[in-house]
Design a protein around this motif. Structure first.
Motif, mmCIF file in Angstrom:
data_model
loop_
_atom_site.group_PDB
_atom_site.id
_atom_site.type_symbol
_atom_site.label_atom_id
_atom_site.label_comp_id
_atom_site.label_asym_id
_atom_site.label_seq_id
_atom_site.Cartn_x
_atom_site.Cartn_y
_atom_site.Cartn_z
ATOM 1 N N GLY A 152 -7.456 15.125 26.726
ATOM 2 C CA GLY A 152 -8.789 14.736 26.276
ATOM 3 C C GLY A 152 -9.556 15.998 25.929
ATOM 4 N N CYS A 153 -10.847 15.848 25.715
ATOM 5 C CA CYS A 153 -11.682 17.019 25.449
ATOM 6 C C CYS A 153 -11.484 18.041 26.584
ATOM 7 N N CYS A 154 -11.247 19.289 26.233
ATOM 8 C CA CYS A 154 -10.920 20.284 27.257
ATOM 9 C C CYS A 154 -12.126 20.625 28.135
ATOM 10 N N GLU A 155 -13.327 20.188 27.733
ATOM 11 C CA GLU A 155 -14.493 20.487 28.574
ATOM 12 C C GLU A 155 -14.987 19.283 29.366
ATOM 13 N N CYS A 156 -15.114 18.118 28.671
ATOM 14 C CA CYS A 156 -15.666 16.960 29.409
ATOM 15 C C CYS A 156 -14.616 15.892 29.691
ATOM 16 N N MET A 157 -13.374 16.116 29.226
ATOM 17 C CA MET A 157 -12.240 15.212 29.477
ATOM 18 C C MET A 157 -12.327 13.870 28.746
ATOM 19 N N TYR A 174 -11.440 19.152 21.521
ATOM 20 C CA TYR A 174 -12.858 19.123 21.886
ATOM 21 C C TYR A 174 -13.460 17.827 21.351
ATOM 22 N N CYS A 175 -14.424 17.276 22.067
ATOM 23 C CA CYS A 175 -15.235 16.230 21.458
ATOM 24 C C CYS A 175 -16.322 16.937 20.630
ATOM 25 N N GLU A 176 -17.017 16.196 19.809
ATOM 26 C CA GLU A 176 -18.010 16.838 18.928
ATOM 27 C C GLU A 176 -19.133 17.497 19.720
ATOM 28 N N ASP A 177 -19.539 16.855 20.820
ATOM 29 C CA ASP A 177 -20.641 17.412 21.614
ATOM 30 C C ASP A 177 -20.258 18.761 22.218
ATOM 31 N N CYS A 178 -19.058 18.808 22.794
ATOM 32 C CA CYS A 178 -18.647 20.041 23.472
ATOM 33 C C CYS A 178 -18.292 21.137 22.470
ATOM 34 N N PHE A 179 -17.848 20.746 21.291
ATOM 35 C CA PHE A 179 -17.470 21.754 20.296
ATOM 36 C C PHE A 179 -18.707 22.497 19.796
HETATM 37 ZN ZN LIG Z 1 -16.324 16.989 25.423
#
Ligand SMILES: [Zn+2]
Length: 253
Positions: A152-157, A174-179
């Motif tokens: 999943g997203c490497c920051e928020c999973m 990455y998801c768009e928010d975390c990117f």
């Molecule tokens: Zn994320």
């Protein structure tokens, strides 16, 4: 000393008038170089097993890490590949990748299995070439330890979203928010379908790997992503890939 190994000839090189060197990807010893003497003579007993894309049980004499072909029992011969230039070009690219990687990697039976399965489907002609290319590229990277982190997203999973970003160098999502406002260089956008395909290729069991089917509009995109992933991860450009692309040039075959 005699030794018996199952293996696939990836490349044959002529030596003098009658002999060849064979680069064979084997099940237990990885990539080996085998001297095949007299195989270019007419009616030579080992002529047919000394050609590229022959998978056989090779009986070899070994001395000081050098192998000499004694005899071989063919298991599966993929000569059909040579009858079709696009398929031949793609198989050549697969071989070039394996020859490059095998010199640095430990023996890996799954890599041999991946190649044999890919050749099998190349001969069957019931899968698009770009699909086979994508499967081979990404799965090969996964088998040699360069598997991207696709949980999943490497920051928020976050597991999935209508759009995720695939960082090809870092091998992570990455998801768009975390990117946020990071640099898009070396990054590919994945919709849910593309993410599903990439997860399937990297993670599914080998027995189900080739059951993937992707609509044509996705194939070019998928092929481009897996190709870039290989190039960035290995830091190398392959001339056989250019040849394949010059033949197919944006068509879906
Ligand atoms: Zn994320």
């Amino acid at each position: 000393m005699l030794t018996t190994l199952k293996g696939l000839v990836l490349r044959e090189r002529s030596v003098g008038e009658n002999d060849k060197f064979l680069d064979i990807l084997t099940d237990c010893e990885g990539l080996i170089e085998v001297s095949a003497k007299g195989v270019k003579k007419q009616n030579a007993k080992n002529a047919s097993v000394s050609q590229a894309y022959c998978y056989a049980e090779y009986c070899l004499s070994e001395s000081k890490g050098r192998y000499i072909l004694n005899s071989a029992e063919p298991i599966r011969v993929f000569y059909d590949i040579g009858t079709d230039i696009e398929r031949f070009a793609l198989a050549s690219y697969f071989s070039e990748l394996l020859l490059y990687i095998a010199t640095q990697e430990k023996p890996n039976n799954e890599v041999l299995r991946l190649m044999l399965n890919s050749l099998h489907f190349l001969c069957l002609k019931n899968r698009e070439l770009l699909l086979l290319k994508s499967i081979f590229e990404l799965r090969l990277m996964s088998e040699i330890g360069l598997i991207p982190n696709l949980i999943g997203c490497c920051e928020c999973m976050k597991y999935s979203a209508p759009q995720m970003l695939f960082d090809l160098k870092g091998g992570r999502l990455y998801c768009e928010d975390c990117f946020g406002s990071r640099d898009l260089h070396g990054v590919e956008l994945l919709d849910e379908k593309l993410l599903h395909f990439i997860r399937h290729i990297a993670l599914t069991d080998m027995s189900r790997l080739f059951s993937l089917s992707a609509k044509k509009e996705y194939l070019l995109n998928l092929s481009n992503i897996t190709e870039r992933y290989v190039e960035i991860q290995l830091g190398k450009h392959f001339s056989t890939l250019d040849f394949f692309k010059s033949l197919t040039d944006g068509q879906i075959l």
